[in-house]
Write a protein that holds these residues in place. Sequence first.
Motif, PDB file in Angstrom:
ATOM      1  N   VAL A 268       0.824  -1.208   0.000  1.00 39.90           N
ATOM      2  CA  VAL A 268       0.000   0.000   0.000  1.00 39.90           C
ATOM      3  C   VAL A 268       0.857   1.256   0.000  1.00 39.90           C
ATOM      4  N   ALA A 269       2.109   1.119   0.407  1.00 36.45           N
ATOM      5  CA  ALA A 269       3.026   2.266   0.423  1.00 36.45           C
ATOM      6  C   ALA A 269       4.451   1.770   0.294  1.00 36.45           C
ATOM      7  N   THR A 270       5.300   2.602  -0.301  1.00 34.71           N
ATOM      8  CA  THR A 270       6.735   2.320  -0.402  1.00 34.71           C
ATOM      9  C   THR A 270       7.490   3.598  -0.079  1.00 34.71           C
ATOM     10  N   GLU A 271       8.479   3.484   0.780  1.00 38.45           N
ATOM     11  CA  GLU A 271       9.335   4.618   1.127  1.00 38.45           C
ATOM     12  C   GLU A 271      10.748   4.348   0.615  1.00 38.45           C
ATOM     13  N   THR A 272      11.420   5.407   0.154  1.00 35.71           N
ATOM     14  CA  THR A 272      12.753   5.276  -0.434  1.00 35.71           C
ATOM     15  C   THR A 272      13.701   6.291   0.192  1.00 35.71           C
ATOM     16  N   MET A 273      14.936   5.873   0.428  1.00 31.39           N
ATOM     17  CA  MET A 273      15.941   6.765   1.007  1.00 31.39           C
ATOM     18  C   MET A 273      17.301   6.415   0.428  1.00 31.39           C
ATOM     19  N   VAL A 274      18.127   7.422   0.212  1.00 30.29           N
ATOM     20  CA  VAL A 274      19.519   7.192  -0.164  1.00 30.29           C
ATOM     21  C   VAL A 274      20.414   7.716   0.947  1.00 30.29           C
ATOM     22  N   SER A 298      12.690  -3.645   2.522  1.00 27.53           N
ATOM     23  CA  SER A 298      12.473  -4.475   1.337  1.00 27.53           C
ATOM     24  C   SER A 298      13.662  -4.426   0.397  1.00 27.53           C
ATOM     25  N   ALA A 299      14.530  -3.425   0.539  1.00 26.57           N
ATOM     26  CA  ALA A 299      15.738  -3.352  -0.273  1.00 26.57           C
ATOM     27  C   ALA A 299      16.811  -2.600   0.493  1.00 26.57           C
ATOM     28  N   VAL A 300      18.032  -3.134   0.450  1.00 28.77           N
ATOM     29  CA  VAL A 300      19.219  -2.456   0.987  1.00 28.77           C
ATOM     30  C   VAL A 300      20.313  -2.669  -0.045  1.00 28.77           C
ATOM     31  N   GLU A 301      20.499  -1.680  -0.914  1.00 27.12           N
ATOM     32  CA  GLU A 301      21.425  -1.817  -2.040  1.00 27.12           C
ATOM     33  C   GLU A 301      22.629  -0.911  -1.843  1.00 27.12           C
ATOM     34  N   LEU A 302      23.805  -1.465  -2.073  1.00 27.26           N
ATOM     35  CA  LEU A 302      25.063  -0.751  -1.875  1.00 27.26           C
ATOM     36  C   LEU A 302      25.760  -0.554  -3.213  1.00 27.26           C
ATOM     37  N   ALA A 325      30.486   6.141  -1.585  1.00 28.58           N
ATOM     38  CA  ALA A 325      29.645   4.950  -1.554  1.00 28.58           C
ATOM     39  C   ALA A 325      28.219   5.379  -1.246  1.00 28.58           C
ATOM     40  N   MET A 326      27.266   4.580  -1.692  1.00 30.11           N
ATOM     41  CA  MET A 326      25.863   4.937  -1.519  1.00 30.11           C
ATOM     42  C   MET A 326      25.056   3.722  -1.097  1.00 30.11           C
ATOM     43  N   LEU A 327      24.078   3.949  -0.252  1.00 29.72           N
ATOM     44  CA  LEU A 327      23.057   2.961   0.064  1.00 29.72           C
ATOM     45  C   LEU A 327      21.729   3.433  -0.501  1.00 29.72           C
ATOM     46  N   LEU A 328      20.980   2.511  -1.074  1.00 32.96           N
ATOM     47  CA  LEU A 328      19.613   2.762  -1.499  1.00 32.96           C
ATOM     48  C   LEU A 328      18.717   1.870  -0.657  1.00 32.96           C
ATOM     49  N   LEU A 329      17.823   2.474   0.106  1.00 32.78           N
ATOM     50  CA  LEU A 329      16.963   1.744   1.038  1.00 32.78           C
ATOM     51  C   LEU A 329      15.507   1.903   0.655  1.00 32.78           C
ATOM     52  N   GLU A 361      11.461  10.824  -8.470  1.00 32.57           N
ATOM     53  CA  GLU A 361      12.854  10.842  -8.026  1.00 32.57           C
ATOM     54  C   GLU A 361      13.242   9.491  -7.432  1.00 32.57           C
ATOM     55  N   ALA A 362      12.339   8.912  -6.646  1.00 30.66           N
ATOM     56  CA  ALA A 362      12.600   7.596  -6.070  1.00 30.66           C
ATOM     57  C   ALA A 362      12.657   6.530  -7.153  1.00 30.66           C
ATOM     58  N   ASP A 363      11.683   6.573  -8.073  1.00 36.67           N
ATOM     59  CA  ASP A 363      11.663   5.592  -9.166  1.00 36.67           C
ATOM     60  C   ASP A 363      12.929   5.684 -10.008  1.00 36.67           C
ATOM     61  N   ARG A 364      13.384   6.890 -10.243  1.00 35.76           N
ATOM     62  CA  ARG A 364      14.571   7.105 -11.047  1.00 35.76           C
ATOM     63  C   ARG A 364      15.806   6.497 -10.373  1.00 35.76           C
ATOM     64  N   MET A 365      15.921   6.663  -9.067  1.00 41.89           N
ATOM     65  CA  MET A 365      17.082   6.125  -8.369  1.00 41.89           C
ATOM     66  C   MET A 365      17.085   4.601  -8.401  1.00 41.89           C
ATOM     67  N   VAL A 366      15.921   3.998  -8.245  1.00 45.20           N
ATOM     68  CA  VAL A 366      15.844   2.537  -8.325  1.00 45.20           C
ATOM     69  C   VAL A 366      16.223   2.068  -9.723  1.00 45.20           C
ATOM     70  N   GLU A 367      15.769   2.787 -10.734  1.00 47.43           N
ATOM     71  CA  GLU A 367      16.101   2.410 -12.105  1.00 47.43           C
ATOM     72  C   GLU A 367      17.598   2.562 -12.358  1.00 47.43           C
TER      73      GLU A 367
END
Length: 507
Positions: A268-274, A298-302, A325-329, A361-367
């Motif tokens: 029902v919702a998704t939150e994104t953070m870098v 649901s995701a922890v990408e380095l 270095a970056m984390l995408l959460l 912006e969130a969708d773009r970072m995931v892509e």
Amino acid sequence: MPARPPADSSPLGQALAGGQRLREPAVPQVPGTVPVLTRANRQWPAEPDPQAARVVAALRRELPSGSVRADLQELARYASDAAGLRPGAPPAAVVLPETTAEVQAAMRIASALRVPVVVRGAGSGLSGAVIAPPGGIVLSTERLTRLIEIRPEDELAVVEAGVITGDLDRAAAAHGLRYAPDPASADFSTIGGNVAMNAGGLRCCKYGVTRESVLALDVVLADGTLMTVGHRTIKGVTGLDLVGLFVGSEGTLGVVVTVTVRLRPLPVATETMVAFADSLGDVGAAVQAITRSRVQPSAVELLDESSLRSIDENRGTDLAARGRAMLLLQTDGHGATAEMDELESVVAAAGVSVQRLVGEEADRMVELRRSGRGSKKDTWRIGEDVAVPRSRLVEMIAAMEGIGARYGVEVGCVAHAGDGNLHIGLSAAMRPGEAEPPAAVHAAADAVVRAALDLGGTITGEHGVGALKRPWLERELGTRQLQLQRSVKAAFDPLGILAPDSFLATV
């Protein structure tokens, strides 16, 4: 095959009742990959040997026109997966069945003639598991593209092996559901290929790898027999878990033709953070803090500095200017906002700067994480896929940095850090006259894999073993377990015609 329950009565369900055919896969060049031991310049003989001609003739007698290819150019297209390894001689034929019955016919012919068979999906694998058998058959499932049914009330779908992963996910979305595994190759990899390799993805730290989303399989065995294993129920403990055995078997036990997958509700919702940091070590420490928080993202990408620079060069971004270095959460579900609030505090307390992202912006970072990197020209690159316990992630990062310095090679890392799965790239500039990566790159790759094992890890987290990982297989499994796995293969394939040069090969 057992009769299927009636399909759902929704508009999409009615459209799928006859078995909707989805698009066939078209595999782009996998970003950032360079063949490891390319055989692309090796010339195949212009004339097939007599045995190959007999194989082609037998196939053409039993299969529809156009389902059997024997032209050398066509054979070359199907000779390998994205790892780039090619055999020294061509296969006899490529078979492109459109039905399960045609798969059965091809396997009966292969069994009768004692001809080796390698099963191929989209060819997007990175482990060298799909190398055409000289004089044998490449059986491609790319035309098995029917989405047979979606049953929202049972949260499952039944699809043929050639259905593209992302297409299934989009079809499920019409019912408020999704196929949870999310490989970066979702827009071109197939469900059958995902099953063969037990593929992972960005959401695995919460939803698991392919194995956790497969309920049942229809499999054609080496002798052409069709067998159904598994259940359409969430629970099912009757007998041995043959579904789990087939998932990740890399085409060594049978040809998966139909897959019953578990679907999950769309969140029902998704939150994104870098989060950006000055070093990989700082990001690794942040990942450990996330693990200790007991929040389930649901995701922890380095992504390391070289990966950020690659995205910048390929997409015109400025990510590398924000940190080394970056984390995408991501968090999802009813508690997504509260969970991300806690993760924001945890990561910030670890000394890493954070930024919440929303909407496009969130969708773009995931892509960008999924497909933003490019490949460098005139560069040798070996990619390693290892996993370690999350508690050892910082040690693995330190080990790979030390290995790069020791062997004088560039080391890059993109990781599904939430489950300890690291994709480590080792690269060096090509020198005039080189036909394969220099010895230092191979030695560094070996050191990376051994370091992962020494930390209690595994030689592959999601790409499979194939030909490229086979040298380390016995070190991880031990001699006795490897012998038992070969015995299991022999029970399913007593003639040894399926993937004879696979990870279970004896030489």
